[in-house]
Write a protein that holds these residues in place. Structure first.
Motif, PDB file in Angstrom:
ATOM      1  N   PHE A 171      13.042 -48.961   9.351  1.00 33.96           N
ATOM      2  CA  PHE A 171      12.514 -48.103   8.488  1.00 33.96           C
ATOM      3  C   PHE A 171      11.742 -47.145   9.455  1.00 33.96           C
ATOM      4  N   ARG A 172      11.359 -47.301  10.531  1.00 36.88           N
ATOM      5  CA  ARG A 172      10.701 -46.305  11.394  1.00 36.88           C
ATOM      6  C   ARG A 172      11.625 -45.387  11.814  1.00 36.88           C
ATOM      7  N   ALA A 173      12.781 -45.746  12.425  1.00 39.46           N
ATOM      8  CA  ALA A 173      13.883 -45.206  12.877  1.00 39.46           C
ATOM      9  C   ALA A 173      14.187 -43.913  12.013  1.00 39.46           C
ATOM     10  N   GLN A 174      14.376 -44.545  10.648  1.00 38.56           N
ATOM     11  CA  GLN A 174      14.924 -43.530   9.638  1.00 38.56           C
ATOM     12  C   GLN A 174      13.724 -42.590   9.200  1.00 38.56           C
ATOM     13  N   GLN A 175      12.485 -43.005   9.160  1.00 42.10           N
ATOM     14  CA  GLN A 175      11.651 -42.191   8.894  1.00 42.10           C
ATOM     15  C   GLN A 175      11.432 -41.234  10.063  1.00 42.10           C
ATOM     16  N   ALA A 176      11.446 -41.187  11.183  1.00 45.30           N
ATOM     17  CA  ALA A 176      11.637 -40.302  12.139  1.00 45.30           C
ATOM     18  C   ALA A 176      12.683 -39.493  12.408  1.00 45.30           C
ATOM     19  N   GLY A 177      13.999 -40.039  12.394  1.00 36.97           N
ATOM     20  CA  GLY A 177      15.162 -39.353  12.582  1.00 36.97           C
ATOM     21  C   GLY A 177      16.171 -39.389  11.295  1.00 36.97           C
ATOM     22  N   GLY A 178      15.899 -39.668  10.154  1.00 34.41           N
ATOM     23  CA  GLY A 178      16.852 -39.952   9.095  1.00 34.41           C
ATOM     24  C   GLY A 178      17.792 -40.747   9.331  1.00 34.41           C
ATOM     25  N   VAL A 179      19.146 -40.616   8.630  1.00 32.05           N
ATOM     26  CA  VAL A 179      19.970 -41.733   8.900  1.00 32.05           C
ATOM     27  C   VAL A 179      20.644 -41.761  10.348  1.00 32.05           C
ATOM     28  N   GLU A 180      20.477 -40.305  11.118  1.00 31.50           N
ATOM     29  CA  GLU A 180      21.255 -40.309  12.258  1.00 31.50           C
ATOM     30  C   GLU A 180      20.283 -41.267  13.274  1.00 31.50           C
ATOM     31  N   GLY A 181      19.036 -41.108  12.969  1.00 27.18           N
ATOM     32  CA  GLY A 181      17.862 -41.863  13.962  1.00 27.18           C
ATOM     33  C   GLY A 181      17.959 -43.297  13.708  1.00 27.18           C
ATOM     34  N   ALA A 182      18.237 -43.654  12.539  1.00 26.73           N
ATOM     35  CA  ALA A 182      18.480 -45.112  12.237  1.00 26.73           C
ATOM     36  C   ALA A 182      19.797 -45.412  12.725  1.00 26.73           C
ATOM     37  N   GLU A 183      20.771 -44.669  12.679  1.00 22.02           N
ATOM     38  CA  GLU A 183      22.351 -45.142  13.220  1.00 22.02           C
ATOM     39  C   GLU A 183      21.827 -45.378  14.849  1.00 22.02           C
ATOM     40  N   LYS A 184      21.400 -44.555  15.566  1.00 25.04           N
ATOM     41  CA  LYS A 184      21.083 -44.684  16.847  1.00 25.04           C
ATOM     42  C   LYS A 184      20.233 -45.827  17.202  1.00 25.04           C
ATOM     43  N   ALA A 185      19.403 -46.028  16.599  1.00 16.37           N
ATOM     44  CA  ALA A 185      18.462 -47.513  16.620  1.00 16.37           C
ATOM     45  C   ALA A 185      19.414 -48.664  16.456  1.00 16.37           C
ATOM     46  N   LEU A 186      20.166 -48.251  15.564  1.00 16.37           N
ATOM     47  CA  LEU A 186      21.326 -49.732  14.994  1.00 16.37           C
ATOM     48  C   LEU A 186      22.110 -49.846  16.253  1.00 16.37           C
ATOM     49  N   ALA A 187      22.532 -48.769  16.761  1.00 16.80           N
ATOM     50  CA  ALA A 187      23.827 -49.060  17.728  1.00 16.80           C
ATOM     51  C   ALA A 187      23.272 -49.762  18.886  1.00 16.80           C
ATOM     52  N   VAL A 188      22.042 -49.303  19.150  1.00 19.62           N
ATOM     53  CA  VAL A 188      21.458 -50.219  20.458  1.00 19.62           C
ATOM     54  C   VAL A 188      21.182 -51.615  20.078  1.00 19.62           C
ATOM     55  N   ILE A 189      20.720 -51.990  18.952  1.00 20.79           N
ATOM     56  CA  ILE A 189      20.543 -53.247  18.371  1.00 20.79           C
ATOM     57  C   ILE A 189      21.813 -54.078  18.287  1.00 20.79           C
ATOM     58  N   LEU A 190      23.007 -53.432  17.898  1.00 20.41           N
ATOM     59  CA  LEU A 190      24.541 -54.071  17.813  1.00 20.41           C
ATOM     60  C   LEU A 190      24.818 -54.517  19.276  1.00 20.41           C
ATOM     61  N   ALA A 191      24.836 -53.371  19.912  1.00 19.64           N
ATOM     62  CA  ALA A 191      25.300 -53.570  21.419  1.00 19.64           C
ATOM     63  C   ALA A 191      24.427 -54.601  22.317  1.00 19.64           C
ATOM     64  N   SER A 192      23.390 -54.804  21.980  1.00 19.82           N
ATOM     65  CA  SER A 192      22.414 -55.502  22.594  1.00 19.82           C
ATOM     66  C   SER A 192      23.032 -57.137  22.014  1.00 19.82           C
ATOM     67  N   LEU A 193      22.763 -57.198  20.876  1.00 19.32           N
ATOM     68  CA  LEU A 193      23.389 -58.456  20.223  1.00 19.32           C
ATOM     69  C   LEU A 193      24.750 -58.952  20.899  1.00 19.32           C
ATOM     70  N   ARG A 194      25.702 -57.937  20.638  1.00 20.73           N
ATOM     71  CA  ARG A 194      26.993 -58.425  21.286  1.00 20.73           C
ATOM     72  C   ARG A 194      26.805 -58.897  22.661  1.00 20.73           C
ATOM     73  N   GLN A 195      26.166 -58.077  23.481  1.00 22.29           N
ATOM     74  CA  GLN A 195      25.949 -58.373  24.829  1.00 22.29           C
ATOM     75  C   GLN A 195      25.430 -59.809  25.203  1.00 22.29           C
ATOM     76  N   ALA A 196      24.355 -60.275  24.283  1.00 19.62           N
ATOM     77  CA  ALA A 196      23.847 -61.395  24.380  1.00 19.62           C
ATOM     78  C   ALA A 196      24.608 -62.715  24.247  1.00 19.62           C
ATOM     79  N   PHE A 197      25.673 -62.180  23.305  1.00 20.60           N
ATOM     80  CA  PHE A 197      26.824 -63.231  23.174  1.00 20.60           C
ATOM     81  C   PHE A 197      27.772 -63.310  24.177  1.00 20.60           C
ATOM     82  N   VAL A 198      28.028 -62.296  24.680  1.00 20.79           N
ATOM     83  CA  VAL A 198      28.947 -62.382  25.919  1.00 20.79           C
ATOM     84  C   VAL A 198      28.165 -62.993  27.088  1.00 20.79           C
TER      85      VAL A 198
END
Ligand SMILES: Cc1cc2nc3c(=O)[nH]c(=O)nc-3n(C[C@H](O)[C@H](O)[C@H](O)COP(=O)(O)O)c2cc1C
Ligand SMILES: Cc1cc2nc3c(=O)[nH]c(=O)nc-3n(C[C@H](O)[C@H](O)[C@H](O)COP(=O)(O)O)c2cc1C
Ligand SMILES: Cc1cc2nc3c(=O)[nH]c(=O)nc-3n(C[C@H](O)[C@H](O)[C@H](O)COP(=O)(O)O)c2cc1C
Ligand SMILES: Cc1cc2nc3c(=O)[nH]c(=O)nc-3n(C[C@H](O)[C@H](O)[C@H](O)COP(=O)(O)O)c2cc1C
Lengths: 349, 349, 349, 349
Positions: free
Chosen positions: A294-321
């Motif tokens: 929500f905060r990422a979207q408020q601060a940067g719109g869909v693009e901001g949220a996409e960036k925040a999400l990309a970090v989360i997804l990569a970090s999640l995958r890395q924890a699995f690996v």
């Protein structure tokens, strides 16, 4: 409209206010995953998919229900639902109470145009559901093309809210009726104070198949309301701003209590992909997040949220690996280190 | 009059002095109650009532004995007794020694006009009682129309007080005599250093039916006296300002030691309704408070104290609702998380 | 040459950058050795010698592999190898990948002129070894007259490195081949994230006879790469800068897992001779250090490194004397106190 | 004279230097005595007396050996011995090595004029004793009219001292000879690093009847020497300034190891009468102090020391009263709460 106004006040507070009280903790910092020096995996090969509401997620992530009912809320819903669609996550709208009260508000909950295939959750409060009855709830779900309905529990918030509920009787009864109506499409969730093993067991006995423990450590709705309250309620709210079952304690104890037949979401204070991996290791099927996106979207719109999400997804995958886990089930078989206060919670719960 | 002067010095120190030494703790922060997401209760339906001294409290709260003997003290007594009457709490006057020494001081202990129905406790020190004998004590209780008599233990304070007692023999003997005279109307209390399981067991064996463990973590009377003392006594007092059994450790261990037949008050450092709920969860029948209500009264008169009390009562009720407890007995059956140093105390006591 | 350039960037960061993230810990501070008031030893009589790679060390110390491939790297290698020779330690060169790619780089790995008798370890990454095959690896070892070959595992680093590996399959297979080729001359090491008991057991089952657990608490290669990375990778790298098994947890749990037949090096965050003594007490045969000696060399040349080493050796010897240990085996029989988070790790691993 | 000069440097450092490194702890803060609300004692009635070296102490306190050999040292010895005489404590002189080397130094060790009846301890280092032989040691004791002889162990200090011993062999042999010569008049003591259960058991098996565990947490002689050392020794000394067995761990574990037949002194970091009570509760017969009385004497002469001692004695007595202990044996039967790191030490030692 009172509900809409309140919702906008909530959004403002959540966007910039101090709604995560210092000292509150998920106790996820008391969990350490164990490095695997020989993962024997390819990053791309890791299978993060999981079943949820009869569909398949590419990532075991749910953007939990937050908003709806105003234009601003509609933008939030569509921006985040779009991301869920893009990355194969689940998505939930916020409380549809506004929509029940005012048909014009419905538009802001419609996300199917941007998110045709995501597992989509409607949302209504337990005591709202009591009032509108099973058919009313069904209509809310149908109106947005939802795959499931989230019933939210928020007694702590209600008590701190000037206009909040004071009577929490009859909850299990309405749950029972909703189970009959929705079956495996019903999810019962808290909103930041946590569902513990006793409540979870009773809900599962009534036939609930999906739970979101939504524990302490992130957005505190007691705190949000306390910031809006005055007098006695504000002071009591301050005392209860750290009330709840920490998310790590909730998910680990609930999984132990309900066995593997129930789909468990863990939300409340998850802020990174590593946090998401930890709750999965502790027994969650799906990790939920609200405030950070929500905060990422408020601060940067869909693009901001996409960036925040990309970090989360990569970090999640890395924890699995880096734990050598090829899948969620695999991660749950790996050792994890439990320390600090979390040990105390798990010794009792 | 020496006693009256000392009492006024005490009131001044308690009103504004640093009488709760930093670092002293009740260890109630090591206790976490567990959120119940489905309380199945109405706020108003929660039954907080409990039996105390043959009467029924609406809230399981006792304003513990503090003062008397001067005009200022009389105002404090009447203001707080009035609140106890209004809300259905129990009330205790401070040490009636002044009254025994000087009949004119009696007026300041009279609260029956404003508090006709409250369970009312008289108060006298153990070694004062030795000196005045059972009949003297009975006269004190009768003179104020008390429902019971609190016998206070304060060896730590006496040792730090220049004019204090140095001989603590014969205590159990006078308790035995008072038990014969007062029966279930006798309450034995500490004053901030705590009653532990060994002393509690022995008192109960002698027939004592009411105990107030009054443990470490709040007002420290060693500290109060230390601030008045000089030389060796001041320095030794400083060392012992954190002496005592933390309230959480005292109540939990004493309950374990004496079983359910004894009425237990837990006081010492309780500052919120949530604190009160915690001691009840740990086994107290009644939660006691002194300093916070005294300070609110001093700062804002009866109105100020009323406001402080309103927050405490609402918070206490909220703790019951949010643990899903319909009564004190119910709360005591709920899980509670024990951590930190409290684990160490309870492993031994 | 990309590899050489990257290596120089690494050296610069390690020489002066913040590559040991605050809060990361070996957990060696949770280990206390026990003072022996009657050592019954002469300082000079203490026998610190140990077998390693078929030779005898005077001190159970390994300067672990760091560098090579540039002129600056060559100086580092020769300076530190000289000290190893002088004091009877083991020495390892850094990754020989540069040398495989560019024959001219070979010179910087040649230390036999200054260190004719030290147990010398070559070094190559696991996935580099996959690519060059067993014969390629053998050539690297032969080219520098190595007594053994270190195969390094660094999945955490690779994932944080823009140009890093993403596919970690086939690792055990190449280990198996290298075991056949090198036998007891093969050492498998991590690079600061730690080898845990599961991986250790599997490696030992394949015939690996030497392991360097190289755990968390010192140089973090995730951190080094994070400082070079951008965007998502930099942010994920920041989250994982404290990822890994603390060195104390790794060595104690691996020793328990593999029994006494395997030679274990413990490195990662050791900074003093006392640290070295602690890992030996926990089960290491040899203590490894990289960063502190590298930094001393960079700051003061061979003389600077000599001074730093002198303190380490004296401190190590003193730890033996003051625990009353005449040898490494003796130290391992002495009591040691385990506290804090290390207890949590060892309860699970 | 080198010894005398060194001793004066030591006194200066101890008087004003930072010889108690921050972070070092006796772990006595992990011990809590339990308040007894009904002591059934008169303050004066408490019997603090204990047998020591064939005489009776009025307080279970020993001013442990510190000094001698210079005029200034002589004043310290006489001032503190005078206080011991006045209050019924035991007293020890510092190392008599200076006296063995230089007969003129003897005068400064003579305290019998001011302290005719105190249990008096001579003092010599273990390795000095090796050098001078049993007869030499006997002469030292006789020369000052001592009731017993303290043999001090200080390997940590020696290693940090430029001119210190490096060979610690033959210690048990000389102890055996001294036991034959002194019998129950021999006391073996550490000097701030602690005697643990293994060494204690072995000493007791040889016939030693008195031990002073002198553990970590107060004056650190490694630290004192470190402040005087240079180069490698200063750096290694810094690493070992917190080396040792904390006093609380030493006394509790040694008492467990040796049973009740051995007289145990606990010293090292005791700073208050409450500290003294705690070590007695943990199993000491006598509590020892050096630095606090030395510093009080240096700052305020015999009067200053008297004041400091008065606080210690009153605090010790108060601890007995408030735990309801009529004697040392009584205190040792009372419960005590053990927390923190002390639990870890006692789980292993
Ligand atoms: C702005 C905002 C609005 C929310 N509104 C709702 C809601 O309407 N219904 C609901 O079930 N939960 C609501 N929540 C709670 C979240 O779904 C979630 O349970 C909780 O915030 C904890 O997750 P977090 O710490 O990641 O924010 C809201 C949360 C936020 C931040
Ligand atoms: C101003 C003041 C006066 C007190 N006087 C008495 C007294 O006369 N008799 C008594 O039994 N306790 C007395 N107490 C002790 C309290 O009853 C109670 O045991 C103690 O203060 C701990 O509770 P608290 O931390 O809530 O203050 C007094 C406390 C205060 C603050
Ligand atoms: C400058 C530097 C370069 C390194 N290069 C290598 C390398 O090439 N191969 C390798 O196996 N480890 C390498 N390492 C890792 C070390 O061998 C060691 O495992 C790790 O640094 C932990 O030890 P430390 O905390 O003492 O530095 C390097 C370390 C440093 C500081
Ligand atoms: C100034 C000073 C001189 C000391 N000299 C001696 C000594 O000569 N022989 C000895 O056995 N211990 C000596 N000690 C050690 C003490 O006896 C004691 O074991 C140690 O200081 C720990 O106690 P503390 O922390 O109360 O000082 C000395 C201590 C001090 C402070």
């Amino acid at each position: 409209e009172a509900t809409a106004k309140r919702k906008d006040a909530h959004l403002d507070l959540c966007a910039t206010g101090d709604v995560e009280p210092l000292g509150n903790s998920t106790l996820l910092e008391d969990v350490r995953l164990v490095h695997c020096a020989m993962p024997e995996l390819s990053v791309d090969e890791v299978d993060l998919s999981t079943e949820f509401l009869g569909k398949t997620l590419r990532y075991p992530l749910l953007i939990t229900g937050m908003t709806g009912g105003t234009e601003r809320a509609g933008v939030v819903n569509r921006d985040l639902a779009l991301l869920a669609e893009r990355h194969g996550l689940a998505f939930g709208v916020g409380s549809q109470r506004a929509m029940a009260e005012n048909p014009q508000a419905a538009e802001s909950f419609q996300v199917r145009r941007v998110a045709p295939t995501v597992p989509l959750l409607g949302n209504i409060g337990l005591y709202q559901a009591v009032r509108m009855g099973v058919d009313g709830v069904r209509r809310l779900a149908d109106a947005i093309g939802a795959d499931g309905m989230a019933l939210h529990l928020n007694a702590g918030q209600e008590l701190t809210q000037p206009e909040g509920d004071r009577d929490f009787r009859g909850g299990y009864q309405i749950v029972e009726q909703l189970v009959r109506a929705f079956g495996a499409r019903l999810l019962v969730k808290e909103t930041g104070c946590g569902i513990g093993p006793d409540v979870a067991r009773r809900l599962v006995e009534l036939g609930v198949r999906n739970l979101d423990v939504s524990g302490l450590g992130g957005t505190s709705w007691v705190r949000v309301e306390q910031l809006r309250a005055e007098g006695v309620q504000a002071q009591v709210g301050a005392e209860f701003s750290n009330w709840g079952i920490p998310t790590a304690a909730a998910i680990a104890s609930v999984r132990r209590a309900v066995g593997s037949g129930t789909r468990l979401v863990a939300s409340g204070g998850l802020r990174t992909g590593l946090d998401a991996a930890k709750v999965i290791a502790l027994g969650a099927d799906v990790a939920g997040m609200a405030l950070p996106l929500f905060r990422a979207q408020q601060a940067g719109g869909v693009e901001g949220a996409e960036k925040a999400l990309a970090v989360i997804l990569a970090s999640l995958r890395q924890a699995f690996v880096l734990t050598g886990s090829a899948s969620c089930a695999d991660l749950q078989r790996k050792p994890r280190i439990i320390g600090g206060q979390l040990k105390d919670w798990l010794a009792t719960l």
